[in-house]
Design a protein around this motif. Structure first.
Motif, mmCIF file in Angstrom:
data_model
loop_
_atom_site.group_PDB
_atom_site.id
_atom_site.type_symbol
_atom_site.label_atom_id
_atom_site.label_comp_id
_atom_site.label_asym_id
_atom_site.label_seq_id
_atom_site.Cartn_x
_atom_site.Cartn_y
_atom_site.Cartn_z
ATOM 1 N N THR A 9 67.331 35.370 16.737
ATOM 2 C CA THR A 9 67.438 36.163 18.053
ATOM 3 C C THR A 9 67.133 35.389 19.178
ATOM 4 O OG1 THR A 9 65.232 37.282 18.027
ATOM 5 C CG2 THR A 9 67.008 38.405 16.444
ATOM 6 N N ASP A 11 64.757 36.497 21.637
ATOM 7 C CA ASP A 11 63.601 36.262 21.651
ATOM 8 C C ASP A 11 62.725 35.168 20.692
ATOM 9 O OD1 ASP A 11 63.473 38.423 23.588
ATOM 10 O OD2 ASP A 11 62.936 39.960 21.942
ATOM 11 N N GLU A 12 63.173 35.086 19.281
ATOM 12 C CA GLU A 12 62.824 34.017 18.454
ATOM 13 C C GLU A 12 63.079 32.502 19.137
ATOM 14 O OE1 GLU A 12 63.271 36.309 14.203
ATOM 15 O OE2 GLU A 12 64.910 35.480 15.411
ATOM 16 N N GLU A 14 63.727 31.917 22.380
ATOM 17 C CA GLU A 14 62.656 31.468 23.650
ATOM 18 C C GLU A 14 61.308 31.217 23.222
ATOM 19 O OE1 GLU A 14 63.692 35.161 26.106
ATOM 20 O OE2 GLU A 14 65.446 33.918 27.034
ATOM 21 N N ALA A 15 60.912 31.881 21.940
ATOM 22 C CA ALA A 15 59.513 31.528 21.443
ATOM 23 C C ALA A 15 59.221 30.055 21.468
ATOM 24 C CB ALA A 15 59.221 32.365 20.226
ATOM 25 N N GLY A 16 60.522 29.345 21.048
ATOM 26 C CA GLY A 16 60.408 27.766 20.804
ATOM 27 C C GLY A 16 60.218 27.139 22.187
ATOM 28 N N ASP A 18 58.121 26.475 24.478
ATOM 29 C CA ASP A 18 57.032 25.547 24.827
ATOM 30 C C ASP A 18 56.911 24.361 23.944
ATOM 31 O OD1 ASP A 18 56.013 27.496 26.646
ATOM 32 O OD2 ASP A 18 54.402 28.553 25.484
ATOM 33 N N GLU A 19 57.265 24.292 22.761
ATOM 34 C CA GLU A 19 57.318 23.208 21.780
ATOM 35 C C GLU A 19 58.404 22.297 22.332
ATOM 36 O OE1 GLU A 19 56.830 20.572 18.614
ATOM 37 O OE2 GLU A 19 55.534 22.142 19.327
ATOM 38 N N LEU A 90 64.798 24.059 15.760
ATOM 39 C CA LEU A 90 64.841 25.579 16.078
ATOM 40 C C LEU A 90 65.935 26.234 15.659
ATOM 41 C CD1 LEU A 90 63.092 27.944 17.248
ATOM 42 C CD2 LEU A 90 64.064 27.292 19.375
#
Length: 191
Positions: A9, A11-12, A14-16, A18-19, A90
């Motif tokens: 998704t 959200d999932e 966008e959570a990546g 920073d990495e 990702l």
């Protein structure tokens, strides 16, 4: 054997970010080389040859042509497609699926417009490539392989700024490249 892969998704994805933003700026490791001998075919290579006229030797870039040229011939500004290894890790979720992105080179390196603007040169193995201006954007095939949110993610304003879908380049010094080579950003005007 890999388990069933679901499309992530927004959200999932966008959570990546920073990495992804922590990718090296000046030197990055070549994680994967993929040759496309024909449309929809992929060969994962340990080593490849970059040629001034052919790009990645054995790849169909030159014979496939491009809709971006007036005569349909191959666009020399799109000779190589390069994707950030962290982004493909990702969206693909498993390294056995990286090649589905359709790019030839996968670098663990910051490909953002700020870090690698057009004209930037990278030395990889004994070859040198140069970043070119045409944008590299997600398409219908990218959606079918990684999901609609993945395409929206790589083509979002942040995605375009960071070049999450990747960049285009051309060969300016032929040579051999190998998985594990370090790609080094060269100083400007290094001829």
């Amino acid at each position: 054997m890999i388990s069933e892969i679901k499309h992530l998704t927004m959200d999932e994805l966008e959570a990546g970010l920073d990495e992804i933003r922590q990718a090296p700026k000046d030197e990055g490791v070549l994680r994967l080389i993929v040759r496309r001998p024909q449309i929809e075919e992929r060969e994962v290579l340990e080593e490849g040859e970059l040629h001034l006229d052919e790009g990645l030797v054995g790849d169909c870039w030159k014979t496939r042509g491009s809709s971006s040229t007036s005569d349909g011939s191959a666009n020399p500004e799109m000779q190589l497609n390069i994707m950030n290894a962290r982004v493909v890790a990702l969206v693909a979720q498993d390294k056995t699926r990286w090649h589905l992105a359709g790019d030839q080179l996968y670098l663990d390196m910051d490909l953002s417009s700020e870090n690698l603007p057009p004209g930037t040169q990278l030395a990889i193995g004994s070859a040198v490539i140069e970043v070119t201006p045409p944008p590299h954007l997600g398409c219908r095939k990218f959606v079918s392989r990684f999901g609609f949110d993945a395409m929206k993610f790589v083509n979002s304003p942040v995605g375009r700024e960071l070049h999450l879908r990747g960049i285009n380049a051309r060969v300016i010094q032929p040579g051999m490249i190998r998985v594990g080579n370090v790609a080094k950003k060269l100083p400007p005007n290094n001829d």
